[in-house]
Each structure stands twice: as structure tokens, then as C-alpha cells.
Design a protein around this motif. Sequence first.
Motif, short mmCIF file in Angstrom:
data_model
loop_
_atom_site.label_atom_id
_atom_site.label_comp_id
_atom_site.label_asym_id
_atom_site.label_seq_id
_atom_site.Cartn_x
_atom_site.Cartn_y
_atom_site.Cartn_z
N LYS A 62 -1.79 -51.15 30.59
CA LYS A 62 -2.91 -51.61 31.72
C LYS A 62 -4.45 -52.59 30.79
N MET A 63 -4.65 -50.82 30.22
CA MET A 63 -6.26 -51.13 30.06
C MET A 63 -6.03 -50.23 28.69
N PRO A 64 -7.60 -50.89 27.82
CA PRO A 64 -7.73 -50.09 26.67
C PRO A 64 -7.54 -48.76 26.38
N LEU A 65 -6.55 -48.01 25.45
CA LEU A 65 -5.91 -47.00 24.95
C LEU A 65 -6.48 -45.97 24.83
N THR A 66 -7.27 -44.47 25.15
CA THR A 66 -7.12 -43.88 24.51
C THR A 66 -5.89 -42.65 23.85
N VAL A 67 -6.57 -42.69 22.34
CA VAL A 67 -5.09 -41.95 21.76
C VAL A 67 -6.37 -40.93 20.69
N ILE A 68 -5.09 -39.32 21.32
CA ILE A 68 -6.01 -38.78 20.04
C ILE A 68 -4.73 -38.32 19.69
N TYR A 69 -5.85 -37.57 18.20
CA TYR A 69 -4.50 -37.61 16.89
C TYR A 69 -4.76 -35.46 17.17
N VAL A 70 -3.28 -34.93 17.43
CA VAL A 70 -2.75 -33.72 16.73
C VAL A 70 -1.60 -33.33 15.43
N ASP A 71 -1.80 -32.41 15.21
CA ASP A 71 -1.10 -31.55 13.85
C ASP A 71 0.46 -31.47 14.31
N ASP A 72 0.51 -31.17 15.94
CA ASP A 72 1.93 -30.78 15.92
C ASP A 72 2.38 -30.95 17.54
N LEU A 73 3.06 -33.06 17.32
CA LEU A 73 3.28 -33.83 18.49
C LEU A 73 4.13 -33.17 19.49
N ASP A 74 4.79 -32.18 19.42
CA ASP A 74 6.36 -30.99 20.14
C ASP A 74 5.14 -30.39 20.64
N ALA A 75 3.98 -29.60 20.76
CA ALA A 75 3.36 -28.88 21.27
C ALA A 75 2.08 -29.19 21.77
N ALA A 76 1.74 -30.05 21.39
CA ALA A 76 0.23 -30.67 22.33
C ALA A 76 1.38 -31.66 23.48
N LYS A 77 2.90 -32.14 23.54
CA LYS A 77 3.43 -32.94 24.59
C LYS A 77 3.29 -31.26 25.73
N ALA A 78 3.72 -30.48 25.20
CA ALA A 78 4.43 -29.26 26.61
C ALA A 78 2.62 -28.69 26.84
N ARG A 79 2.23 -29.02 25.89
CA ARG A 79 0.50 -28.22 26.95
C ARG A 79 -0.31 -29.38 27.69
N VAL A 80 0.55 -30.31 27.71
CA VAL A 80 0.01 -31.94 28.63
C VAL A 80 0.80 -31.20 29.46
N THR A 81 1.96 -31.64 29.69
CA THR A 81 2.96 -31.72 30.55
C THR A 81 2.33 -30.52 30.99
N ASP A 82 2.30 -28.77 31.16
CA ASP A 82 1.94 -28.07 30.88
C ASP A 82 0.75 -27.26 31.95
N ALA A 83 -0.54 -28.88 31.30
CA ALA A 83 -1.53 -28.76 32.08
C ALA A 83 -1.45 -29.65 33.70
N GLY A 84 -0.53 -29.80 33.78
CA GLY A 84 -0.25 -31.17 34.73
C GLY A 84 0.15 -32.79 34.41
N GLY A 85 -0.22 -32.94 32.90
CA GLY A 85 -0.11 -34.52 33.00
C GLY A 85 1.48 -34.96 32.76
N VAL A 86 1.47 -36.66 33.33
CA VAL A 86 3.12 -36.78 33.62
C VAL A 86 3.37 -37.83 32.70
#
Length: 115
Positions: A62-86
Motif C-alpha cells: 500500500k505504501m512505498p516499499l523498502t527492499v533490502i539485498y542479502v546474499d542468502d535469502l533463506d538465512a535472512a528469512k530465518a533471521r527475520v522471523t527469529d527477530a519477530g518479523g511476520v
Amino acid sequence: MPTHNQIDLIEFPAATAELAATRSFYERAFDWAFTDYGQYVDTADSGTVAGINAVPDELQQKMPLTVIYVDDLDAAKARVTDAGGVILHDTYAFPGGRRFHFTDPAGNELAVWSE
């Protein structure tokens, strides 16, 4: 080349029917030139990489979207959820890579991508 764990681009949402008019607005208002990828156009003329994204309604932010680049997408997804992201949109492919969307504890929607 994007840098690991840094903001890589900002995306502006647009309905499919609004893409041409939105692109034209930025071309006319700010002299930005775009590269066309069909339902997505991007520009580096904005001072940072920016795009206009006309995706299906179920993926549309719905709003402008900030996009972050990572080397390992699966590891980043795990870190996001472990940190409380949904996770809002599970990992999906697009021309040039894969990405997922999430919200942080304040409800801000961001995306993470990798090649």
C-alpha cells in the motif's frame, strides 16, 4: 552490485492500469528515465535505485516499499522471523532473483531479495 544487508531500492506501488501514468508522471516531473520489465519499471535517476511495481493485488503493498539485498535469502528469512518479523508474502521469483515481504514489529512492510 548490491551490498549484503543494505537497502538496495525503493518501490512505488501502482495498479496495472496506473503503471503507464505513474511512469509518465515521474518522467515529466523529475526527468527520470526508466528501464521497462513489463509490469515493473526501474530507474537509477532518482538518486537511489527506484521502481514502480504493478503486481497482482494480493502482492501489492500500500505504501512505498523498502527492499533490502542479502546474499542468502533463506538465512535472512530465518533471521527475520527469529527477530519477530511476520512474513506477509512467502518467497517468490521475479526476473533477476527471489524475494519475500515481511512486517517489522511496528507494522512497516519491507522486502528482502537475493539473486
